[in-house]
Design a protein around this motif. Structure first.
Motif, short mmCIF file in Angstrom:
data_model
loop_
_atom_site.label_atom_id
_atom_site.label_comp_id
_atom_site.label_asym_id
_atom_site.label_seq_id
_atom_site.Cartn_x
_atom_site.Cartn_y
_atom_site.Cartn_z
N THR A 27 0.83 -1.20 0.00
CA THR A 27 0.00 0.00 0.00
C THR A 27 0.86 1.26 0.00
OG1 THR A 27 -1.76 -1.16 1.19
CG2 THR A 27 -1.81 1.24 1.26
N LEU A 28 1.92 1.24 0.81
CA LEU A 28 2.84 2.38 0.85
C LEU A 28 3.47 2.62 -0.51
CD1 LEU A 28 5.15 2.27 4.03
CD2 LEU A 28 3.52 4.04 3.38
N ASP A 31 1.00 4.04 -3.03
CA ASP A 31 0.68 5.43 -2.75
C ASP A 31 1.84 6.36 -3.10
OD1 ASP A 31 -1.26 7.34 -1.55
OD2 ASP A 31 0.39 7.70 -0.16
N TRP A 90 3.88 13.81 3.35
CA TRP A 90 3.51 12.41 3.06
C TRP A 90 3.98 11.51 4.20
CZ3 TRP A 90 6.17 7.79 2.16
CH2 TRP A 90 5.43 6.77 1.54
N CYS A 91 5.20 11.72 4.68
CA CYS A 91 5.72 10.92 5.78
C CYS A 91 4.88 11.10 7.04
CB CYS A 91 7.17 11.29 6.07
SG CYS A 91 8.35 10.78 4.79
N ARG A 93 1.77 11.95 7.25
CA ARG A 93 0.46 11.32 7.07
C ARG A 93 0.54 9.82 7.31
NH1 ARG A 93 -1.90 9.01 2.45
NH2 ARG A 93 -0.45 10.03 1.01
N TRP A 94 1.60 9.19 6.76
CA TRP A 94 1.71 7.74 6.91
C TRP A 94 2.18 7.33 8.31
CZ3 TRP A 94 -0.67 4.03 4.77
CH2 TRP A 94 -1.15 4.16 3.47
N GLU A 95 2.87 8.23 9.00
CA GLU A 95 3.17 7.95 10.40
C GLU A 95 1.88 7.83 11.21
OE1 GLU A 95 7.64 9.74 11.28
OE2 GLU A 95 5.89 11.03 11.61
N ASP A 97 -1.34 7.37 9.95
CA ASP A 97 -2.20 6.30 9.45
C ASP A 97 -1.62 4.91 9.72
OD1 ASP A 97 -3.73 8.37 8.56
OD2 ASP A 97 -3.33 8.06 6.42
N GLY A 98 -0.31 4.79 9.56
CA GLY A 98 0.33 3.49 9.79
C GLY A 98 0.27 3.07 11.24
#
Length: 373
Positions: A27-28, A31, A90-91, A93-95, A97-98
């Protein structure tokens, strides 16, 4: 064949947990590949224990379902001239969400890909180059790094100090939980105590030039000896065995508050001895007791140019509205003195080192530690 060589995340076969990580990484990558700034990226790399194939697998009991335990650490390498704000957003956001999706801390660090060619040797870079997984981008990005970054003997002594500083800080944070009788935080306390057990042996091994990226290999080298060691070395060797087992297959033993308080006392005493021994060798000075270190009137980072240290402090004042003491020394020097003082004599002693009130010490120290760990 090591777990890293086999492309595994863990030392044991955990197909369901591996599939969970596979899906998240896919997924990462998808994206990232859809971002308009993707051409600025050299590579996205999974680092840390899961990238090396030694990620921790937690079970609440032997028959319980396996789950992730350690932080999931990524490195985003950007090409020269890349615009950093989109990548930073982006980083972040994924921190968020992840972390929600996986139930563990997900962390991203960013750096220029040129740092892999021109950077100085560090323990982190050595570990990264020895074991990682490229999630998106150029698979040869890290393979082209120079040999000096892959030489454990090139890792500077300051890295051993830094490792102990970080794990000693973990002991301090654990001590605050224990002082508050925080029953719901015993897992946090045990985790930080186990990290300290690993770090003391690992720091001595790194100081001897024999560091290795894989935890089990470090454990073998520590048991074999053949290098200078600090006081109570046999105890540190036994603790490293325990820490290795916990790192790979973490289990919370639910030993209770009083048992962890007793463990804390023993670990802090051993950490102080080991830290002073390592710093004595690094700085070529004998520290007979912890407060000698706190009161030492020389710079703790003599190899760093004074003017650069002043510039770092000035940047902190400009960006954050505050700076630490000892402006001609690297900021971590003040934190190291404060940590030793606090572990020996409590919050008030650490606060005096940092020039803050005892009431403000815990939050102030944690804030600065996050910047210079």
């Amino acid at each position: 064949m090591s777990p890293a060589d086999s492309g595994r995340y863990f030392v044991d076969d955990e197909p369901a947990l591996a599939a969970k990580l596979d899906q998240f990484l896919s997924t990462l990558a998808t994206d990232l590949g859809a971002q308009p700034w993707r051409e600025d990226v050299a590579a996205l790399v999974l680092a840390g224990g899961y990238g090396r194939g030694e990620g921790g697998v937690f079970r609440a009991s032997e028959k319980a379902e396996a789950d992730l335990y350690n932080d999931l650490e990524f490195f985003l390498f950007l090409k020269s001239g890349a615009s950093t704000p989109p990548a930073a957003a982006w980083c972040e956001r994924w921190e968020r969400d992840g972390t929600v999706k996986l139930g563990i801390d997900v962390e991203f660090k960013r750096d220029a890909a040129t740092g892999l060619q021109h950077g100085a040797p560090t323990m982190f870079l050595y570990d990264l180059l020895q074991g990682h997984r490229v999630i998106w981008g150029d698979p040869g990005c890290l393979a082209r790094a120079p040999a000096r970054l892959r030489d454990p003997a090139a890792i500077p002594a300051e890295e051993a100090t830094r490792l102990l500083f970080n794990r000693g800080s973990g002991l301090w944070f654990a001590q605050m939980k224990l002082a508050a009788d925080a029953i719901d935080e015993l897992g946090f306390v045990e985790r930080n105590q186990q990290k300290a057990k690993l770090a003391m042996g690992d720091a001595v091994l790194a100081l001897s030039g024999r560091h290795h990226a894989m935890c089990e290999e470090r454990d073998r080298r520590i048991a074999s000896g053949g290098f200078a060691t600090p006081p109570d070395w046999a105890k540190l060797v036994a603790w490293h065995d325990e820490g290795t087992a916990f790192k790979l297959r973490p289990r919370h033993r639910a030993t209770g508050l009083e048992h962890l308080k007793a463990s804390q006392t023993a670990l802090v005493a051993a950490w102080l001895k080991t830290f002073l021994w390592v710093e004595g060798r690094r700085l070529d000075h004998v520290f007979t007791q912890p407060l000698d270190y706190v009161a030492w009137d020389r710079r703790l980072f003599p190899n760093r140019a004074r003017w650069r240290n002043v510039a770092v402090h000035a940047r902190d004042r400009f960006k954050r509205g505050e700076m630490l003491r000892a402006v001609t020394d690297y900021p971590r020097a003040t934190l190291q003195r404060a940590l030793v003082a606090a572990l020996v004599d409590g919050t008030a002693a650490g606060a005096r080192c940092m020039g803050v009130t005892a009431t403000d010490f815990d939050t102030t120290y944690a804030r600065w530690w996050a910047r210079y760990n």
